[in-house]
Scaffold this active site. Structure first.
Site, PDB file in Angstrom:
ATOM      1  N   ILE A  40      -4.301 -91.607  82.042  1.00  0.00           N
ATOM      2  CA  ILE A  40      -2.954 -91.737  82.809  1.00  0.00           C
ATOM      3  C   ILE A  40      -2.819 -92.615  84.007  1.00  0.00           C
ATOM      4  O   ILE A  40      -1.899 -92.895  84.235  1.00  0.00           O
ATOM      5  CB  ILE A  40      -2.382 -90.403  82.892  1.00  0.00           C
ATOM      6  CG1 ILE A  40      -3.314 -89.416  83.939  1.00  0.00           C
ATOM      7  CG2 ILE A  40      -1.936 -89.346  81.689  1.00  0.00           C
ATOM      8  CD1 ILE A  40      -2.936 -88.273  84.098  1.00  0.00           C
ATOM      9  N   ALA A  51      -5.355 -94.966  87.147  1.00  0.00           N
ATOM     10  CA  ALA A  51      -6.621 -95.342  87.651  1.00  0.00           C
ATOM     11  C   ALA A  51      -6.606 -94.965  88.990  1.00  0.00           C
ATOM     12  O   ALA A  51      -5.807 -94.842  89.965  1.00  0.00           O
ATOM     13  CB  ALA A  51      -7.042 -96.989  87.905  1.00  0.00           C
ATOM     14  N   GLU A  66      -9.415 -93.965  92.661  1.00  0.00           N
ATOM     15  CA  GLU A  66     -10.265 -94.783  93.337  1.00  0.00           C
ATOM     16  C   GLU A  66     -11.633 -94.774  92.951  1.00  0.00           C
ATOM     17  O   GLU A  66     -12.611 -96.051  92.776  1.00  0.00           O
ATOM     18  CB  GLU A  66     -10.333 -94.036  94.823  1.00  0.00           C
ATOM     19  CG  GLU A  66     -10.889 -95.084  96.022  1.00  0.00           C
ATOM     20  CD  GLU A  66     -11.136 -94.256  97.082  1.00  0.00           C
ATOM     21  OE1 GLU A  66     -10.331 -93.077  97.191  1.00  0.00           O
ATOM     22  OE2 GLU A  66     -12.163 -94.405  97.838  1.00  0.00           O
ATOM     23  N   GLY A 124     -12.310 -93.734  89.313  1.00  0.00           N
ATOM     24  CA  GLY A 124     -12.562 -94.076  87.972  1.00  0.00           C
ATOM     25  C   GLY A 124     -11.276 -93.700  87.278  1.00  0.00           C
ATOM     26  O   GLY A 124     -10.424 -93.439  88.097  1.00  0.00           O
ATOM     27  N   LYS A 159     -10.019 -86.158  86.547  1.00  0.00           N
ATOM     28  CA  LYS A 159     -10.451 -87.373  87.501  1.00  0.00           C
ATOM     29  C   LYS A 159     -11.892 -87.559  87.121  1.00  0.00           C
ATOM     30  O   LYS A 159     -12.691 -86.702  87.338  1.00  0.00           O
ATOM     31  CB  LYS A 159     -10.336 -87.106  88.875  1.00  0.00           C
ATOM     32  CG  LYS A 159      -8.913 -87.182  89.354  1.00  0.00           C
ATOM     33  CD  LYS A 159      -8.881 -87.381  90.849  1.00  0.00           C
ATOM     34  CE  LYS A 159      -7.648 -87.084  91.458  1.00  0.00           C
ATOM     35  NZ  LYS A 159      -7.518 -87.291  92.760  1.00  0.00           N
ATOM     36  N   ASP A 206      -3.192 -88.519 105.043  1.00  0.00           N
ATOM     37  CA  ASP A 206      -2.756 -89.294 103.997  1.00  0.00           C
ATOM     38  C   ASP A 206      -1.546 -88.826 103.464  1.00  0.00           C
ATOM     39  O   ASP A 206      -1.523 -89.147 102.195  1.00  0.00           O
ATOM     40  CB  ASP A 206      -3.756 -90.092 103.292  1.00  0.00           C
ATOM     41  CG  ASP A 206      -3.551 -91.308 102.663  1.00  0.00           C
ATOM     42  OD1 ASP A 206      -2.409 -91.865 103.104  1.00  0.00           O
ATOM     43  OD2 ASP A 206      -4.134 -91.516 101.569  1.00  0.00           O
TER      44      ASP A 206
HETATM   45  O1  ACK Z   1       2.101 -91.763  89.350  1.00  0.00           O
HETATM   46  P1  ACK Z   1       1.273 -91.407  88.106  1.00  0.00           P
HETATM   47  O2  ACK Z   1       1.535 -90.899  86.876  1.00  0.00           O
HETATM   48  O3  ACK Z   1       0.588 -89.921  88.849  1.00  0.00           O
HETATM   49  O4  ACK Z   1      -0.047 -92.196  88.110  1.00  0.00           O
HETATM   50  C1  ACK Z   1      -1.069 -91.685  89.089  1.00  0.00           C
HETATM   51  C2  ACK Z   1      -2.432 -91.618  88.206  1.00  0.00           C
HETATM   52  O5  ACK Z   1      -2.760 -90.487  87.829  1.00  0.00           O
HETATM   53  C3  ACK Z   1      -3.522 -92.179  89.215  1.00  0.00           C
HETATM   54  O6  ACK Z   1      -3.734 -91.248  90.267  1.00  0.00           O
HETATM   55  C4  ACK Z   1      -1.718 -89.523  87.875  1.00  0.00           C
HETATM   56  N1  ACK Z   1      -2.163 -88.038  88.413  1.00  0.00           N
HETATM   57  C5  ACK Z   1      -3.036 -88.004  89.271  1.00  0.00           C
HETATM   58  N2  ACK Z   1      -3.360 -86.561  89.377  1.00  0.00           N
HETATM   59  C6  ACK Z   1      -2.496 -86.070  88.487  1.00  0.00           C
HETATM   60  C7  ACK Z   1      -2.144 -84.657  87.856  1.00  0.00           C
HETATM   61  N3  ACK Z   1      -2.850 -83.709  88.546  1.00  0.00           N
HETATM   62  N4  ACK Z   1      -1.387 -84.683  87.135  1.00  0.00           N
HETATM   63  C8  ACK Z   1      -0.549 -85.650  86.274  1.00  0.00           C
HETATM   64  N5  ACK Z   1      -0.978 -86.805  86.766  1.00  0.00           N
HETATM   65  C9  ACK Z   1      -1.775 -87.093  87.771  1.00  0.00           C
HETATM   66  C10 ACK Z   1      -0.826 -89.905  89.148  1.00  0.00           C
END
Ligand code: ACK
Length: 685
Positions: A328, A330, A332, A334, A354, A447
């Site tokens: 879904i 990228a 920092e 991977g 992650k 942050d």
């Molecule tokens: O904006 P997004 O769809 O939401 O794209 C980023 C991507 O992974 C890289 O960080 C998504 N993401 C991160 N953590 C989660 C999570 N717990 N549930 C769903 N999407 C996530 C984030």
């Protein structure tokens, strides 16, 4: 798209009541306005025999899950008082309701609560007060209607200190009404309330609970804590009693003791004990047992072996329990994937995974797992939940709860203009609540930004991304310094940029920026200004103007978060209380900044803008140069004329895109704020 409209009123409201809970249920409106974003809000009023004399129910009553932004067509009402006529107005709203001038469409129902609830508590007495405590007692009511289970004592500071007085205007509440309160319980008709501030007035009111539910609250009683001298006097009194006893000999001591025991007046003794207890507690606070009963965050970096930290705070997951479904994004370190996690004896749950990319060095692995060691210490509905880690096989993974709508910034950009103000405030409230939890634990995020907030399918916002953070050092003043690293300039407080003074107060600054991002549906703070210009402008006193359509109360709160002096910024607990109050009084959100910043009509009163020589320069500076001819053709040839434009004028000259309208309005407000600021200071331009 076809035009849409506000929905009609909900229908067929029914209720079900017992001693403690009232359940309201209704059918959706017959006309949803051609939209799918339907929510409901419920307003409670107390009306006398004359229905024109209704008053809002006020703070005592509770709605579960909440009173506005309801997605389901039902709500439970708790903590109501017996023998009262309550009128509930149920309104359906959608994304365009706020824009409509037609009267609200609601359905009303009046319900009389005639259960045998207990009667009220009468007089409340102050027995004594020390610098940090007040002892109260009261009489049991004559007809409590069953055995009294306990008493709830609600209290708050009389003059609520941290919200600027200007805010009261937006809240439209009595000046003395509390924004934030504490409560405690007692089984006996007396209580010692501790942890108060010296020489400060507090308001108390008390209610009792029996098997039939709560009584109403007693009337409000105001009592003050003692100051330094009152404690000295008490101490002297204490010495005098002891000296008298010594001089008078053993018999007198026995008599005095008996007297005190029989009359129950050994308050000087209790008070002295309380005082020493308070001193001990204050001492501990300085020694960093900051919030008794609250967990304190432990910096994983304090562990010699960081892998010990990760196993202390995170469960090891057997990778066979994880099913990765798709990538879904990228991160920092991977890829970020979505998938499912199977827990023995439980349903599979959706998770985000992650991963740490192959070929990493030990330091990267440690930094990657650091986030899990931090996240694993938190347990709060507005903080992303860690399910566990995979460290014993490759790839190394961090497994967290899945958030269907991804990160808040892109989510808002995708749904520009789709939410009601109340929904946006609900999101902000969630973030503030998560941040309150973190700051109570002594954790500084560093942050906080919309990109680091995740949103689930219920629009719940959760704070995530704990990579950057470090613990507060052992100094009450401490924020800490970092060993380097990038600072997100637009989100960071000036003192953190200038000398790396990070603290919960600098997180509050970032929170103000998040508020701005939310209210502008994911606009980039300070638009295309360079980082250097942002730093300089902030230093000169410039602050982001309210996004278009932003309630004035919310922009005030943002400005409050962006106070240069960090101790003047609100604490997260204040922010949560303030937002709660706004949610409970939706009318407080109706005043928009556009309405407040009406410029005087008479020409000559507004000096020329010092910043832009021409309208064209100004449009270029906000990257809206494509509208130069529109402005010229409509006769807006000077900044003086432009400054008087309303949003309708901007639309009328052909600025069609809502994002462009928003940018132009925001810039105009900035210019106006600058002018007001300059006029205030009496500067000559
Ligand atoms: O904006 P997004 O769809 O939401 O794209 C980023 C991507 O992974 C890289 O960080 C998504 N993401 C991160 N953590 C989660 C999570 N717990 N549930 C769903 N999407 C996530 C984030």
């Amino acid at each position: 798209m076809a035009c849409t409209r506000p929905p009609s009123a909900p229908r067929n409201v029914i209720f079900n009541i017992n001693e403690t809970a009232l359940m309201l249920e209704w059918s959706p409106p017959s006309d949803t306005g051609g939209r799918k974003d339907l929510t409901y809000s419920v307003i409670c009023k107390k009306c006398g025999s004359d229905t024109s004399q209704c008053e809002i129910c006020g703070g005592g009553i509770r709605f579960v899950p909440r009173h506005s932004g309801l997605i389901n067509s039902s709500v439970t009402v708790l903590d109501f008082v017996s023998h009262v006529n309550y009128t509930f107005e149920i309104e359906a709203t959608n994304g365009v309701s706020e824009l409509s001038f037609s009267p609200k469409q609601f359905i009303a129902i009046t319900i009389t609560t005639d259960q045998n609830a207990p009667s009220l508590i009468g007089m409340v007495r102050k027995d004594w007060a020390s610098q940090n405590s007040i002892a109260l007692s009261w009489q049991e009511p004559d007809s409590p209607n069953g055995a009294i289970l306990d008493y709830e004592i609600k209290y708050y500071e009389k003059a609520y200190p941290r919200i600027a007085p200007a805010f009261w205007h937006y809240l439209r509440v009595e000046e003395n009404e509390q924004l934030s309160y504490s409560s405690t319980r007692s089984k006996a008709p007396s209580v010692i309330v501790t942890g108060l501030k010296p020489a400060t007035k507090y308001i108390f009111h008390i209610r009792l609970r029996t098997a039939t539910g709560y009584s109403g609250y007693s009337q409000k009683f105001e009592f003050e804590t003692g100051d330094e001298t009152s404690d000295i006097a008490a101490e002297q009194g204490q010495i005098l009693v002891i000296a008298t006893a010594a001089v008078g000999g053993f018999t007198l001591l026995v008599i005095l003791t008996l007297f005190f025991l029989i009359t129950g007046r050994c308050q000087w003794y209790i008070k002295a004990k309380m005082k020493s207890e308070e001193k001990r507690r204050n001492h501990l606070q300085n020694g960093h047992l900051r919030f008794p009963g609250t967990k304190t965050y432990i910096d994983p970096d304090t562990y010699e072996d960081p892998s010990l930290a990760v196993h202390e705070f995170a469960k090891e997951i057997d990778p066979s329990r994880i099913r990765i479904e798709r990538v879904i994004g990228a991160g920092e370190f991977g890829e970020v994937c979505s998938g499912r996690l199977k827990t023995p004896g439980k349903r599979e749950i959706p998770v985000a995974i992650k991963t740490l990319k192959g070929g990493h060095v030990e330091r990267q692995r440690r930094d990657f797992l650091r986030e899990a060691s931090i996240m694993g210490q938190f347990d709060h509905p507005n903080i992303i939940r860690l399910e566990g880690v995979v460290t014993k096989s490759r790839p190394v993974m961090i497994v967290v709860e899945y958030m269907e709508n991804g990160s808040l910034d892109s989510f808002l950009r995708k749904h520009d203009g789709h939410f009601t103000v109340i929904q946006l405030v609900g999101m902000l409230r969630g973030i503030a609540s998560g941040m309150k939890y973190l700051s109570d634990m002594g954790y500084v995020h560093r942050d906080l930004a919309a990109r680091n907030i995740l949103v689930n399918s219920n629009l719940m916002c959760k704070v995530s991304d704990f990579g950057l953070s470090r613990v507060l050092e052992d100094d009450p003043e401490a924020a800490y310094t970092t060993s380097g690293g990038k600072i997100p300039i637009r989100w960071t407080a000036p003192e953190a940029i200038a000398y790396r003074k990070f603290s919960s107060a600098s997180d509050a600054w970032s929170y103000g920026i998040v508020m701005w991002e939310v209210m502008s549906y994911g606009e980039r703070p300070y638009w295309e200004m360079s980082n250097q210009d942002v730093i300089l402008s902030i230093e000169e006193g410039y602050r982001l103007p309210a996004p278009m359509g932003c309630p004035a109360a919310l922009h005030q709160l943002m400005l409050h978060c962006w106070q240069k002096e960090r101790s003047h910024r609100p604490k997260f607990t204040d922010i949560v209380s303030f937002l709660d109050k706004l949610i409970r009084n939706p009318s407080s959100l109706h005043t928009l900044v556009e309405d407040v910043l009406i410029m005087p009509d008479s020409p000559g009163e507004i000096p020329e803008y010092p910043f832009f020589v021409s309208v064209n320069d100004w449009l270029d500076s906000i990257k809206m140069g494509q509208y130069k001819t529109n402005f010229m053709a409509a006769g807006y040839t000077s900044m003086d004329l432009v400054s008087r434009m309303s949003i309708d004028d901007i639309r009328r000259i052909g600025v069609g895109l809502i994002g462009h309208q928003r940018r132009i309005v925001s810039s105009l407000q900035t210019l106006r704020l600058h002018m007001m600021h300059i006029q205030d200071k009496g500067f000559h331009v």
